[in-house]
Design an enzyme around this catalytic site. Structure first.
Site, PDB file in Angstrom:
ATOM      1  N   TRP A 123       1.963   1.697  -3.356  1.00 25.59           N
ATOM      2  CA  TRP A 123       0.715   2.364  -4.154  1.00 25.59           C
ATOM      3  C   TRP A 123       0.856   4.051  -4.032  1.00 25.59           C
ATOM      4  O   TRP A 123       0.549   4.652  -4.976  1.00 25.59           O
ATOM      5  CB  TRP A 123      -0.657   2.010  -3.628  1.00 25.59           C
ATOM      6  CG  TRP A 123      -1.333   0.963  -4.298  1.00 25.59           C
ATOM      7  CD1 TRP A 123      -1.457  -0.438  -3.707  1.00 25.59           C
ATOM      8  CD2 TRP A 123      -1.929   0.898  -5.888  1.00 25.59           C
ATOM      9  NE1 TRP A 123      -2.066  -1.243  -4.790  1.00 25.59           N
ATOM     10  CE2 TRP A 123      -2.163  -0.862  -5.843  1.00 25.59           C
ATOM     11  CE3 TRP A 123      -2.132   1.826  -6.778  1.00 25.59           C
ATOM     12  CZ2 TRP A 123      -2.781  -0.913  -6.688  1.00 25.59           C
ATOM     13  CZ3 TRP A 123      -2.518   1.300  -7.960  1.00 25.59           C
ATOM     14  CH2 TRP A 123      -3.024  -0.259  -7.924  1.00 25.59           C
TER      15      TRP A 123
ATOM     16  N   TRP B 103     -16.621  11.547 -12.879  1.00 23.79           N
ATOM     17  CA  TRP B 103     -15.443  11.289 -11.702  1.00 23.79           C
ATOM     18  C   TRP B 103     -14.878  12.204 -11.102  1.00 23.79           C
ATOM     19  O   TRP B 103     -14.477  12.382  -9.972  1.00 23.79           O
ATOM     20  CB  TRP B 103     -14.530   9.865 -11.843  1.00 23.79           C
ATOM     21  CG  TRP B 103     -13.728  10.444 -13.044  1.00 23.79           C
ATOM     22  CD1 TRP B 103     -13.915  10.224 -14.379  1.00 23.79           C
ATOM     23  CD2 TRP B 103     -12.182  11.107 -13.304  1.00 23.79           C
ATOM     24  NE1 TRP B 103     -12.631  10.734 -15.260  1.00 23.79           N
ATOM     25  CE2 TRP B 103     -12.036  11.259 -14.522  1.00 23.79           C
ATOM     26  CE3 TRP B 103     -11.570  11.600 -12.068  1.00 23.79           C
ATOM     27  CZ2 TRP B 103     -10.539  11.669 -14.948  1.00 23.79           C
ATOM     28  CZ3 TRP B 103     -10.462  12.238 -12.278  1.00 23.79           C
ATOM     29  CH2 TRP B 103     -10.019  12.219 -13.747  1.00 23.79           C
TER      30      TRP B 103
ATOM     31  N   TRP C  52      -9.689   7.759  -7.899  1.00 21.26           N
ATOM     32  CA  TRP C  52     -11.072   8.111  -8.538  1.00 21.26           C
ATOM     33  C   TRP C  52     -10.917   7.429 -10.194  1.00 21.26           C
ATOM     34  O   TRP C  52     -11.760   6.823 -10.397  1.00 21.26           O
ATOM     35  CB  TRP C  52     -11.221   9.579  -8.557  1.00 21.26           C
ATOM     36  CG  TRP C  52     -12.050   9.757  -7.353  1.00 21.26           C
ATOM     37  CD1 TRP C  52     -11.710  10.295  -6.116  1.00 21.26           C
ATOM     38  CD2 TRP C  52     -13.561   9.651  -7.367  1.00 21.26           C
ATOM     39  NE1 TRP C  52     -12.862  10.545  -5.402  1.00 21.26           N
ATOM     40  CE2 TRP C  52     -13.878  10.154  -5.883  1.00 21.26           C
ATOM     41  CE3 TRP C  52     -14.318   9.110  -8.013  1.00 21.26           C
ATOM     42  CZ2 TRP C  52     -14.871  10.032  -5.515  1.00 21.26           C
ATOM     43  CZ3 TRP C  52     -15.686   9.159  -7.471  1.00 21.26           C
ATOM     44  CH2 TRP C  52     -16.083   9.642  -6.456  1.00 21.26           C
TER      45      TRP C  52
ATOM     46  N   TRP D  48     -20.967  11.822 -19.589  1.00 14.84           N
ATOM     47  CA  TRP D  48     -21.538  11.859 -18.100  1.00 14.84           C
ATOM     48  C   TRP D  48     -22.885  12.317 -18.118  1.00 14.84           C
ATOM     49  O   TRP D  48     -23.414  13.167 -18.846  1.00 14.84           O
ATOM     50  CB  TRP D  48     -20.572  12.152 -17.076  1.00 14.84           C
ATOM     51  CG  TRP D  48     -19.151  11.971 -17.351  1.00 14.84           C
ATOM     52  CD1 TRP D  48     -17.891  12.490 -18.142  1.00 14.84           C
ATOM     53  CD2 TRP D  48     -18.846  10.706 -16.882  1.00 14.84           C
ATOM     54  NE1 TRP D  48     -16.920  11.675 -18.006  1.00 14.84           N
ATOM     55  CE2 TRP D  48     -17.240  10.521 -17.262  1.00 14.84           C
ATOM     56  CE3 TRP D  48     -19.226   9.725 -15.976  1.00 14.84           C
ATOM     57  CZ2 TRP D  48     -16.443   9.422 -16.816  1.00 14.84           C
ATOM     58  CZ3 TRP D  48     -18.457   8.566 -15.519  1.00 14.84           C
ATOM     59  CH2 TRP D  48     -17.084   8.375 -15.907  1.00 14.84           C
TER      60      TRP D  48
ATOM     61  N   ASN E 148     -10.722   2.726   3.184  1.00 13.69           N
ATOM     62  CA  ASN E 148     -10.326   2.650   1.583  1.00 13.69           C
ATOM     63  C   ASN E 148     -11.463   1.650   0.917  1.00 13.69           C
ATOM     64  O   ASN E 148     -11.819   1.952  -0.223  1.00 13.69           O
ATOM     65  CB  ASN E 148      -9.001   1.989   1.595  1.00 13.69           C
ATOM     66  CG  ASN E 148      -8.475   1.785   0.131  1.00 13.69           C
ATOM     67  OD1 ASN E 148      -8.734   2.460  -0.846  1.00 13.69           O
ATOM     68  ND2 ASN E 148      -8.366   0.287  -0.293  1.00 13.69           N
TER      69      ASN E 148
ATOM     70  N   GLU F 170       0.822  -1.265  -0.020  1.00 11.82           N
ATOM     71  CA  GLU F 170       0.043   0.055   0.012  1.00 11.82           C
ATOM     72  C   GLU F 170       0.896   1.257  -0.039  1.00 11.82           C
ATOM     73  O   GLU F 170       0.408   2.098  -0.627  1.00 11.82           O
ATOM     74  CB  GLU F 170      -0.987  -0.195   1.296  1.00 11.82           C
ATOM     75  CG  GLU F 170      -1.976  -1.015   1.185  1.00 11.82           C
ATOM     76  CD  GLU F 170      -2.867  -1.137   0.153  1.00 11.82           C
ATOM     77  OE1 GLU F 170      -3.336  -0.154  -0.576  1.00 11.82           O
ATOM     78  OE2 GLU F 170      -2.937  -2.259  -0.472  1.00 11.82           O
TER      79      GLU F 170
HETATM   80  C1  LIG Z   1     -11.397   7.101  -4.467  1.00  8.83           C
HETATM   81  C2  LIG Z   1     -10.402   7.147  -3.632  1.00  8.83           C
HETATM   82  C3  LIG Z   1      -9.705   8.139  -3.178  1.00  8.83           C
HETATM   83  C4  LIG Z   1      -8.648   8.311  -2.458  1.00  8.83           C
HETATM   84  N1  LIG Z   1      -8.163   9.403  -1.903  1.00  8.83           N
HETATM   85  C5  LIG Z   1      -7.079   9.576  -1.165  1.00  8.83           C
HETATM   86  C6  LIG Z   1      -6.341  10.696  -0.852  1.00  8.83           C
HETATM   87  O1  LIG Z   1      -7.144  11.782  -1.116  1.00  8.83           O
HETATM   88  N2  LIG Z   1      -5.400  10.574   0.063  1.00  8.83           N
HETATM   89  C7  LIG Z   1      -4.673   9.380   0.600  1.00  8.83           C
HETATM   90  O2  LIG Z   1      -3.939   9.599   1.148  1.00  8.83           O
HETATM   91  N3  LIG Z   1      -5.241   8.379  -0.041  1.00  8.83           N
HETATM   92  C8  LIG Z   1      -6.217   8.405  -0.801  1.00  8.83           C
HETATM   93  N4  LIG Z   1      -6.892   7.132  -1.118  1.00  8.83           N
HETATM   94  C9  LIG Z   1      -6.182   5.983  -0.721  1.00  8.83           C
HETATM   95  C10 LIG Z   1      -6.484   5.099   0.496  1.00  8.83           C
HETATM   96  O3  LIG Z   1      -7.972   4.870   0.527  1.00  8.83           O
HETATM   97  C11 LIG Z   1      -6.295   5.915   1.619  1.00  8.83           C
HETATM   98  O4  LIG Z   1      -4.757   5.984   1.664  1.00  8.83           O
HETATM   99  C12 LIG Z   1      -6.608   4.960   3.123  1.00  8.83           C
HETATM  100  O5  LIG Z   1      -7.849   4.861   3.227  1.00  8.83           O
HETATM  101  C13 LIG Z   1      -5.844   5.856   4.145  1.00  8.83           C
HETATM  102  O6  LIG Z   1      -6.019   5.274   5.267  1.00  8.83           O
HETATM  103  P1  LIG Z   1      -4.801   4.390   6.034  1.00  8.83           P
HETATM  104  O7  LIG Z   1      -3.945   5.498   6.300  1.00  8.83           O
HETATM  105  O8  LIG Z   1      -5.402   3.709   7.362  1.00  8.83           O
HETATM  106  O9  LIG Z   1      -4.308   3.334   5.164  1.00  8.83           O
HETATM  107  P2  LIG Z   1      -3.279   2.039   5.430  1.00  8.83           P
HETATM  108  O10 LIG Z   1      -4.274   0.907   4.671  1.00  8.83           O
HETATM  109  O11 LIG Z   1      -2.966   1.886   6.604  1.00  8.83           O
HETATM  110  O12 LIG Z   1      -2.357   2.057   4.274  1.00  8.83           O
HETATM  111  C14 LIG Z   1      -1.095   2.935   4.779  1.00  8.83           C
HETATM  112  C15 LIG Z   1      -0.791   4.172   3.775  1.00  8.83           C
HETATM  113  O13 LIG Z   1      -0.559   3.399   2.463  1.00  8.83           O
HETATM  114  C16 LIG Z   1      -1.184   4.569   1.637  1.00  8.83           C
HETATM  115  N5  LIG Z   1      -2.252   3.926   0.779  1.00  8.83           N
HETATM  116  C17 LIG Z   1      -3.027   3.005   1.016  1.00  8.83           C
HETATM  117  N6  LIG Z   1      -3.853   2.467  -0.031  1.00  8.83           N
HETATM  118  C18 LIG Z   1      -3.734   3.553  -0.789  1.00  8.83           C
HETATM  119  C19 LIG Z   1      -3.999   3.574  -2.219  1.00  8.83           C
HETATM  120  N7  LIG Z   1      -5.082   2.864  -2.636  1.00  8.83           N
HETATM  121  N8  LIG Z   1      -3.533   4.487  -2.967  1.00  8.83           N
HETATM  122  C20 LIG Z   1      -2.419   5.268  -2.493  1.00  8.83           C
HETATM  123  N9  LIG Z   1      -2.060   5.290  -1.343  1.00  8.83           N
HETATM  124  C21 LIG Z   1      -2.605   3.945  -0.563  1.00  8.83           C
HETATM  125  C22 LIG Z   1      -1.434   5.805   2.368  1.00  8.83           C
HETATM  126  O14 LIG Z   1      -0.740   6.858   2.360  1.00  8.83           O
HETATM  127  C23 LIG Z   1      -1.946   4.913   3.735  1.00  8.83           C
HETATM  128  O15 LIG Z   1      -1.778   5.809   4.716  1.00  8.83           O
HETATM  129  C24 LIG Z   1      -7.943   7.047  -2.083  1.00  8.83           C
HETATM  130  C25 LIG Z   1      -8.570   5.784  -2.403  1.00  8.83           C
HETATM  131  C26 LIG Z   1      -9.777   5.953  -3.299  1.00  8.83           C
HETATM  132  C27 LIG Z   1     -10.338   4.564  -3.571  1.00  8.83           C
END
Ligand SMILES: Cc1cc2nc3c(=O)[nH]c(=O)nc-3n(C[C@H](O)[C@H](O)[C@H](O)COP(=O)(O)OP(=O)(O)OC[C@H]3O[C@@H](n4cnc5c(N)ncnc54)[C@H](O)[C@@H]3O)c2cc1C
Length: 486
Positions: A294, A376, A399, A323, A358, A291
């Site tokens: 990612w 979107w 998105w 859209w 997420n 993650e």
């Molecule tokens: C539509 C959509 C919009 C999102 N918008 C954002 C946003 O504006 N900012 C943001 O930080 N994340 C975003 N995410 C990714 C992800 O949802 C969040 O990073 C995550 O939910 C943060 O929670 P956590 O810190 O507990 O993550 P954890 O699951 O603990 O993951 C650890 C870290 O990994 C990174 N990470 C995890 N999943 C993703 C992912 N899919 N993409 C990129 N990085 C990821 C984040 O920095 C996160 O803090 C988005 C995902 C989707 C599907």
């Protein structure tokens, strides 16, 4: 003008002292040259509005600044905040301040969205024309954007091969903590200031008590959250990460987004808890590390494909999609009253906490872009305006994934059914019951589809605003046509 020249650090999305490459190098250089080091942040309220930065994130940044000031004082680095409207005014402001304070060298960590890159280019040109040196560092990601390339030298467009290449490069990469030394030379004491009055003018009016509880500010709070997660929850991440009520994720994204936590610190905590491994060991640790990559991936995409910073689809043919314009449905989605319980619970979580799980970001984004067939970009903007962890790369990437317009985009015909998602990931309905209290007494059998309840019309809860089956078929048809005309 103070007679003694000095060095300066410009803080942006790196609001921390620990493991900060620009700060570390600036401190090293200041001591080597026996010069003082000063530090500053530039608040740009108009730019925040233009970039849809949420009030919660602005508040979070502002709460960090006095903490950063106190931390920096321990290194004998005075800190102040300057305010200007937007990025266009930054080069001039900096030139003026560099002359005021006799700043000879400026240190900062890079930011990768296109407007930030252009701002930095203008700053470098302006300052260097008067012989002020600028030094920029890659610090926001584990590997520098642009440095991870295919065998042909191209940027990766798909995550899995990108990740494999990252693992190879990480063997050699420097992810050790960047230390900060105390500054020997005495700083101009009048540089430090109490947080300027003008900050209060644009500080959002929010329920700060709740926010402070949910999102305590500061790098110590960030590190504590990280360490607690690594110690107690990391190894269960694989099993629990998809269940919104399980608190199975780290909740560090808000800190990574404004940089009060370094991604390298996150990586080190995970590998430390996993016997130094990232591609073996516990499944939870491996998945969590993935993650973090990612997050890197979407920053690399921002620099390699600047069009995504400009609101363009990563897959150009999807620009053909027509859209729907449906302001009422969009508003219902924003406010969590679509009549689909898991979507509404998620949207209300976002409204109440500034964060969304997420799994639910994927579900709600797909519901908007597929079932409602609303652009979107509208959802992306709304998320940005609400999220405390809003960040262009990850938000845009998420998105575009959900809308099947992006890099690793979900194939357009694979559309989540929000009812099934709710039944699977909120099986006992605890999450829905918490955020949609109107449904709290509904038996599980009806909770995910309240419209099937015999007394559905007596519930204080709306009917679904869209037929899930028909809207799914409509989306598939529209996307199919767009790909045929590409
Ligand atoms: C539509 C959509 C919009 C999102 N918008 C954002 C946003 O504006 N900012 C943001 O930080 N994340 C975003 N995410 C990714 C992800 O949802 C969040 O990073 C995550 O939910 C943060 O929670 P956590 O810190 O507990 O993550 P954890 O699951 O603990 O993951 C650890 C870290 O990994 C990174 N990470 C995890 N999943 C993703 C992912 N899919 N993409 C990129 N990085 C990821 C984040 O920095 C996160 O803090 C988005 C995902 C989707 C599907």
């Amino acid at each position: 003008m103070p007679s003694k020249p000095c060095l300066a650090v410009w803080f942006r999305s790196d609001l921390r002292c620990h493991d900060n490459r620009a700060l570390s190098r600036a401190a090293e250089q200041a001591n080597a040259q026996n010069l003082p080091l000063i530090a500053f942040y530039i608040a740009t309220p108009k730019q925040w509005l233009e970039h849809d930065v949420s009030a919660l994130q602005v508040d979070f940044i502002l709460r960090h600044l006095p903490i950063l000031q106190t931390q920096l004082a321990r290194y004998q680095i005075p800190f102040r905040v300057w305010v200007c409207d937007d990025f266009s005014q930054v080069p001039e402001l900096l030139l003026e301040q560099c002359q005021n304070w006799n700043i000879q060298q400026l240190f900062a960590n890079r930011e990768y969205p296109v407007n930030e890159i252009q701002r930095d280019q203008r700053v470098a040109r302006t300052l260097e024309s008067t012989s002020i040196e600028t030094h920029f560092f890659d610090d926001f990601t584990l590997l520098a954007p642009g440095s991870v390339r295919t065998g042909q030298g191209d940027p990766y467009k798909v995550f899995t091969p990108f990740k494999k290449q990252c693992f190879k490069q990480l063997q050699e990469a420097d992810i050790a903590e960047a230390p900060t030394a105390r500054i020997e030379a005495e700083a101009p004491s009048h540089f430090a200031q109490s947080p300027p009055e003008s900050l209060a003018d644009f500080a959002p009016h929010l329920d700060t008590k709740t926010l402070e509880h949910l999102w305590p500010a500061g790098e110590s709070a960030a590190l504590e959250r990280l360490e607690t997660f690594a110690e107690h929850r990391l190894h269960h991440y694989q099993q629990r990460r998809d269940y919104p009520n399980a608190k199975g994720t780290s909740a560090i994204s808000a800190y990574l987004a404004i940089g009060s936590l370094s991604p390298r610190a996150a990586m080190r905590a995970a590998t430390r808890a996993n016997q130094g491994e990232w591609t073996s060991g516990s499944e939870g640790a491996q998945t969590w590390i993935s993650e973090l990559l990612w997050r890197d991936f979407y920053q690399h995409i921002l620099t390699a494909f600047p069009r995504v910073s400009r609101g363009r689809a990563f897959q150009p043919h999807t620009e053909n999609i027509v859209w729907r314009d449906d302001p009422e449905a969009f508003q219902a989605w924003c406010e969590g009253r679509t009549g689909i319980p898991i979507v509404d619970a998620a949207m209300r979580q976002l409204l109440q906490t500034g964060w969304m799980h997420n799994r639910l970001r994927m579900v709600t984004a797909m519901f908007l872009s597929k079932n409602l067939l609303i652009d979107w970009r509208r959802g992306e903007q709304y998320f940005r305006r609400q999220l405390i962890d809003g960040e262009l790369g990850a938000n845009n990437g998420g998105w575009q994934w959900a809308a099947s317009t992006g890099t690793d985009a979900a194939p357009y015909f694979r559309i989540f059914n929000p009812v099934t998602q709710g039944q699977r990931f909120d099986k006992d309905g605890a999450f829905i019951r918490h955020y949609v209290p109107e449904l709290k007494d509904l038996p599980n059998k009806y909770l995910h589809e309240p419209w099937t309840h015999p007394d559905a019309d007596q519930l204080d809860y709306p009917q679904p605003i869209v037929d899930l089956k028909l809207s799914r078929q409509r989306a598939i048809e529209v996307f199919r046509q767009a790909s045929e005309h590409s």
